[in-house]
Scaffold this active site. Structure first.
Site: not given
Ligand code: DGY
Length: 319
Positions: A286-289, A263, A268, A237-239
């Site tokens: 990419h919907i972690g937050s 994620d 992307e 869920t990082a990058r």
């Molecule tokens: C972050 O805050 O880095 C998340 O990946 C959303 O951009």
């Protein structure tokens, strides 16, 4: 006194946009398309502050073409790999991010991905949804049990620690690699590993929570996947930059990795069409937050940083 000019590059939460509109002479990109290099360069002459997301790329080349007006880039993200920090700092532009406020949302998404990957969420959903569920057997869709298993975490920052806390609710035996060993009140009994390699050897489940930097690009490569216990489950869920996706697919093919929950992707938006063919990979865009509560908190945190800066104070999240 006239209001400072602020550009908000994407459609942030309503509460954020309302507060920004009250306090600043703000331009909001309601079209919600990523800001281009040309738009950033033009904005540097027209605005005192920008609140961008990770979708706007402040490369050294772009920053070199900036005008002198822009004073602060207050990111609406915790990750800042889209910003060339030395280049921005050299121009005297202050850069901030939004730590803390998204840790729980991201950690709960990591939990969803871990559970979904381990318990065949994608294949199971498809079978029911398409009407292909025509039999049942004790050998059907047997997954990997999360409760009580060993979990390896790479990066025990705020999100890594929030994930560890949730994993303890599943009685997981938490191990971690981090740049430095954590104090006991933060480690909460988790076992420290001095090297990534040593961590990988015990990681039946592995979750990545470190930033994307030149040093962590393809952190999970073929050699490192080979160190995992057979049938490991990996979560990111990082990058996307942290995982060599070809090496991941090879590890999925060999069974070294039983399943993955992702994620984040190298490309992307879009993802990886070849990876998408694997039903044992549970993927999200990419919907972690992406919870309402967290998106409000991120927007407010970015605005707090801009407010502090123009009040002559050091923003809380200055990088
Ligand atoms: C972050 O805050 O880095 C998340 O990946 C959303 O951009």
């Amino acid at each position: 006194m006239s209001k400072k000019r602020l550009w908000i590059t994407r459609r942030l939460s309503d509460a954020t946009l309302e507060r920004a509109s009250r306090d600043y002479d703000v331009v909001i990109n309601y079209a919600d398309t990523p800001g281009t290099a040309e738009e950033l360069i033009v904005a540097s002459a027209e605005f005192d502050a920008i609140i961008p997301c990770h979708s706007e790329h402040f490369s050294a080349d772009v920053v070199a073409q900036f005008a002198d007006r822009l004073q602060i880039v207050a990111n609406h993200s915790v990750g800042v790999d889209h910003c060339d920090l030395p280049a921005l700092k050299q121009r005297g532009i202050v850069v901030t991010n939004t730590p803390d406020v998204l840790s729980d949302a991201t950690a709960e998404l990591a939990m969803l991905l871990m559970l979904g990957a381990a318990r065949h969420a994608v294949a199971g959903d498809r079978i029911v949804r398409t009407g292909a569920w025509d039999s049942w057997s004790p050998a059907f869709m047997v997954g990997k049990q999360v409760t009580g298993a060993r979990l390896g975490i790479i990066g025990m920052g705020r999100v890594g620690r929030a994930f560890a806390a949730k994993a303890r609710g599943f009685d997981m035996d938490v191990h971690y690699f981090n740049r430095s060993v954590l104090p006991d009140d933060q480690a909460q009994g988790a076992t420290y590993h001095e090297t990534v390699e040593s961590l990988l050897e015990v990681a039946d489940f592995l979750s990545l929570h470190c930033p994307a930097t030149p040093e962590t690009t393809d952190l999970m490569n073929a050699e490192r996947f080979a160190l995992l216990p057979d049938g490991a489950v990996i979560v990111n869920t990082a990058r996307g930059a942290l995982v060599d996706e070809d090496a991941l697919m090879a590890a999925l093919d060999s069974g070294q990795v039983a399943a993955a929950g992702l994620d984040c992707f190298k490309v992307e938006p879009g993802g990886n069409p070849t990876l998408s063919k694997y039903e044992n990979v549970f993927m999200l865009p990419h919907i972690g937050s992406a919870t309402r509560k967290t998106r409000d908190a991120m927007g407010f945190r970015a605005l707090d940083n801009v407010d502090a800066f123009f009040a002559g104070q050091a923003p809380g999240d200055i990088l």
